[in-house]
Scaffold this motif. Structure first.
Motif, PDB file in Angstrom:
ATOM      1  N   GLY A  69     -14.287  -0.058  -8.021  1.00  0.00           N
ATOM      2  CA  GLY A  69     -14.785  -0.943  -9.069  1.00  0.00           C
ATOM      3  C   GLY A  69     -15.225  -0.145 -10.283  1.00  0.00           C
ATOM      4  O   GLY A  69     -14.744   0.957 -10.531  1.00  0.00           O
ATOM      5  N   TYR A  98      -9.735   5.042   1.123  1.00  0.00           N
ATOM      6  CA  TYR A  98      -9.871   4.949   2.579  1.00  0.00           C
ATOM      7  C   TYR A  98     -10.674   6.136   3.086  1.00  0.00           C
ATOM      8  O   TYR A  98     -10.372   7.292   2.777  1.00  0.00           O
ATOM      9  CB  TYR A  98      -8.494   4.892   3.242  1.00  0.00           C
ATOM     10  CG  TYR A  98      -7.650   3.754   2.717  1.00  0.00           C
ATOM     11  CD1 TYR A  98      -8.017   2.427   2.949  1.00  0.00           C
ATOM     12  CD2 TYR A  98      -6.514   3.996   1.948  1.00  0.00           C
ATOM     13  CE1 TYR A  98      -7.272   1.381   2.445  1.00  0.00           C
ATOM     14  CE2 TYR A  98      -5.756   2.958   1.442  1.00  0.00           C
ATOM     15  CZ  TYR A  98      -6.138   1.655   1.685  1.00  0.00           C
ATOM     16  OH  TYR A  98      -5.399   0.605   1.174  1.00  0.00           O
ATOM     17  N   ASN A 105      -8.091   0.736  -3.755  1.00  0.00           N
ATOM     18  CA  ASN A 105      -8.846   1.069  -2.555  1.00  0.00           C
ATOM     19  C   ASN A 105      -8.911   2.575  -2.350  1.00  0.00           C
ATOM     20  O   ASN A 105      -8.013   3.322  -2.756  1.00  0.00           O
ATOM     21  CB  ASN A 105      -8.192   0.467  -1.302  1.00  0.00           C
ATOM     22  CG  ASN A 105      -8.278  -1.035  -1.251  1.00  0.00           C
ATOM     23  OD1 ASN A 105      -9.238  -1.635  -1.731  1.00  0.00           O
ATOM     24  ND2 ASN A 105      -7.269  -1.668  -0.676  1.00  0.00           N
ATOM     25  N   LYS A 147      -2.976  -0.054  -4.620  1.00  0.00           N
ATOM     26  CA  LYS A 147      -4.098  -0.955  -4.361  1.00  0.00           C
ATOM     27  C   LYS A 147      -5.385  -0.271  -4.818  1.00  0.00           C
ATOM     28  O   LYS A 147      -5.518   0.953  -4.691  1.00  0.00           O
ATOM     29  CB  LYS A 147      -4.219  -1.283  -2.860  1.00  0.00           C
ATOM     30  CG  LYS A 147      -2.969  -1.875  -2.234  1.00  0.00           C
ATOM     31  CD  LYS A 147      -2.756  -3.325  -2.629  1.00  0.00           C
ATOM     32  CE  LYS A 147      -1.536  -3.905  -1.922  1.00  0.00           C
ATOM     33  NZ  LYS A 147      -1.313  -5.317  -2.274  1.00  0.00           N
ATOM     34  N   GLY A 193     -17.915   2.917  -4.214  1.00  0.00           N
ATOM     35  CA  GLY A 193     -16.593   2.776  -4.808  1.00  0.00           C
ATOM     36  C   GLY A 193     -16.616   2.593  -6.311  1.00  0.00           C
ATOM     37  O   GLY A 193     -15.556   2.405  -6.935  1.00  0.00           O
ATOM     38  N   GLN A 242      -6.586  -1.259 -12.109  1.00  0.00           N
ATOM     39  CA  GLN A 242      -5.370  -1.105 -11.320  1.00  0.00           C
ATOM     40  C   GLN A 242      -4.173  -1.523 -12.165  1.00  0.00           C
ATOM     41  O   GLN A 242      -4.103  -2.669 -12.617  1.00  0.00           O
ATOM     42  CB  GLN A 242      -5.437  -1.938 -10.043  1.00  0.00           C
ATOM     43  CG  GLN A 242      -4.298  -1.687  -9.073  1.00  0.00           C
ATOM     44  CD  GLN A 242      -4.337  -0.290  -8.468  1.00  0.00           C
ATOM     45  OE1 GLN A 242      -5.396   0.313  -8.315  1.00  0.00           O
ATOM     46  NE2 GLN A 242      -3.163   0.238  -8.133  1.00  0.00           N
ATOM     47  N   THR A 271     -12.372   0.876   4.498  1.00  0.00           N
ATOM     48  CA  THR A 271     -11.805   0.671   3.163  1.00  0.00           C
ATOM     49  C   THR A 271     -12.934   0.529   2.156  1.00  0.00           C
ATOM     50  O   THR A 271     -13.829  -0.304   2.335  1.00  0.00           O
ATOM     51  CB  THR A 271     -10.925  -0.590   3.133  1.00  0.00           C
ATOM     52  OG1 THR A 271      -9.838  -0.431   4.040  1.00  0.00           O
ATOM     53  CG2 THR A 271     -10.360  -0.817   1.734  1.00  0.00           C
ATOM     54  N   PRO A 318     -13.467  -0.502  -1.592  1.00  0.00           N
ATOM     55  CA  PRO A 318     -12.861  -1.057  -2.809  1.00  0.00           C
ATOM     56  C   PRO A 318     -13.350  -0.316  -4.051  1.00  0.00           C
ATOM     57  O   PRO A 318     -14.532   0.035  -4.150  1.00  0.00           O
ATOM     58  CB  PRO A 318     -13.313  -2.515  -2.807  1.00  0.00           C
ATOM     59  CG  PRO A 318     -13.752  -2.792  -1.405  1.00  0.00           C
ATOM     60  CD  PRO A 318     -14.285  -1.497  -0.883  1.00  0.00           C
ATOM     61  N   THR A 338       0.832  -1.205   0.000  1.00  0.00           N
ATOM     62  CA  THR A 338       0.000   0.000   0.000  1.00  0.00           C
ATOM     63  C   THR A 338       0.865   1.253   0.000  1.00  0.00           C
ATOM     64  O   THR A 338       1.924   1.300   0.630  1.00  0.00           O
ATOM     65  CB  THR A 338      -0.935  -0.004   1.226  1.00  0.00           C
ATOM     66  OG1 THR A 338      -2.009  -0.911   0.987  1.00  0.00           O
ATOM     67  CG2 THR A 338      -1.506   1.370   1.530  1.00  0.00           C
TER      68      THR A 338
END
Length: 324
Positions: free
Chosen positions: A182, A162, A160, A158, A225, A187, A178, A180, A139
């Motif tokens: 999409g 936060y 992600n 990552k 996300g 990535q 967290t 995620p 990370t």
């Protein structure tokens, strides 16, 4: 038509250039900030070996700059260019990448890079108040944006986001969630997420994605996300780093290109067009941007220096805003 602007300090003018390439100067008046009858400095030095990356400016004319080398935070008076370290870092293993100051100028929200730390410091005393660990091995906590209800932090390696909840006085909550990423988010194998901002209507976030389309912007739903690629009319944004939103104008710092791309967005942040580019002869791989009145301030990270030393020099450059 895309306009380009290059500031020439000797003439104290802003040069407006036609077309997407730098074709030729057309002089126009610059707006010089004044302090006791004297122009504010257009550049000011940082400590040697500091290795800056992030910058934030609050309601007062003071910039806070984070250090990759030590994790320290330097506070500079924009009127004089003088400053000092106000928060002593914990060393190279605990860097500061991006950072933001809260609305009341009491707290600094610090991105700890590969330390996987999110740190909260007292902006006046410099003392460390809270530390959160996030992510997993690999990370890199890169940048942060503050919204009325939460602080959001990007992870460069990552997929992600936060989320740290904030109280009515921007006080941090007890736990980080967290989220995620999409949807259209891809990535990459190398650094992917970078700068982060709110959309003009404040209903979602905008994030840099360096892996999609040669450099793109994603509109991210903070609840789910889900990311959707912003329509930029086919214009890529290579080397996109920090984001600065002023009204509906999004400033995208393209670090190794030594350029700020200025995009006019729609209210929802689903589409935008590059309307101007700002460059400056004093740019040396600037990374992030913050604003004070008619000026935008950028730290020169000098990522082109292969092996920085404690004697490597660094500074901050001020350029004029374009459009209002």
């Amino acid at each position: 038509m895309t306009r380009s602007f290059a500031r020439r300090r000797v003439l104290r003018t802003a040069a407006a250039l036609g077309g997407a390439a730098l074709l030729g100067p057309l002089a126009g008046p610059a707006r010089a900030a004044e302090h006791a009858g004297r122009p504010w400095p257009e550049t000011f030095p940082l400590p040697n070996g500091f290795r800056p990356e992030g910058i934030t400016i609050g309601a007062g004319p003071y910039a806070y700059i984070g250090s990759i080398a030590t994790g320290s935070v330097y506070r500079a008076d924009l009127a004089t260019g003088r400053g000092r370290v106000v928060s002593q870092g914990l060393g190279a293993a605990h860097p500061v990448i991006g950072l933001k100051i809260d609305r009341r100028e009491r707290l600094l929200f610090l991105c700890g890079g590969v330390s996987r730390e999110i740190r909260i410091a007292d902006a006046r005393r410099g003392t460390l108040l809270r530390t959160f660990g996030v992510g997993s091995e690999g990370t890199m906590v890169n940048d942060v944006v503050l919204t009325p209800g939460a602080a959001y932090f990007t992870d460069s390696f990552k997929p992600n986001l936060y989320r740290l909840p904030l109280g009515p006085r921007d006080e941090p909550g007890e736990a980080i969630t967290t989220v995620p990423l999409g949807g259209d988010w891809v990535q990459g194998a190398a650094l992917t997420a970078n700068g982060i901002s709110r959309t003009p209507d404040g209903r979602a976030l905008l994030m840099v994605n360096q892996a999609v389309g040669g450099g793109s912007l994603m509109r991210v739903d903070t609840r789910t996300g889900v990311a959707r690629r912003m329509d930029l009319g086919g214009t890529p944004l290579p080397n996109a780093d920090g984001l600065l939103l002023l009204g509906r104008l999004l400033h995208v710092v393209q670090n190794r290109l030594n350029t700020i791309a200025v995009l006019k967005l729609n209210e929802s942040g689903t589409s935008g067009r590059v309307i101007a580019r700002i460059t400056d002869p004093d740019f040396k791989v600037p990374t992030t941007a913050a604003v004070w009145r008619d000026r935008i301030y950028l730290p020169n990270a000098r990522f082109d220096v292969a092996q920085p030393t404690p004697d490597t020099t660094y500074d901050v450059v001020a350029v004029d805003r374009v459009g209002r």
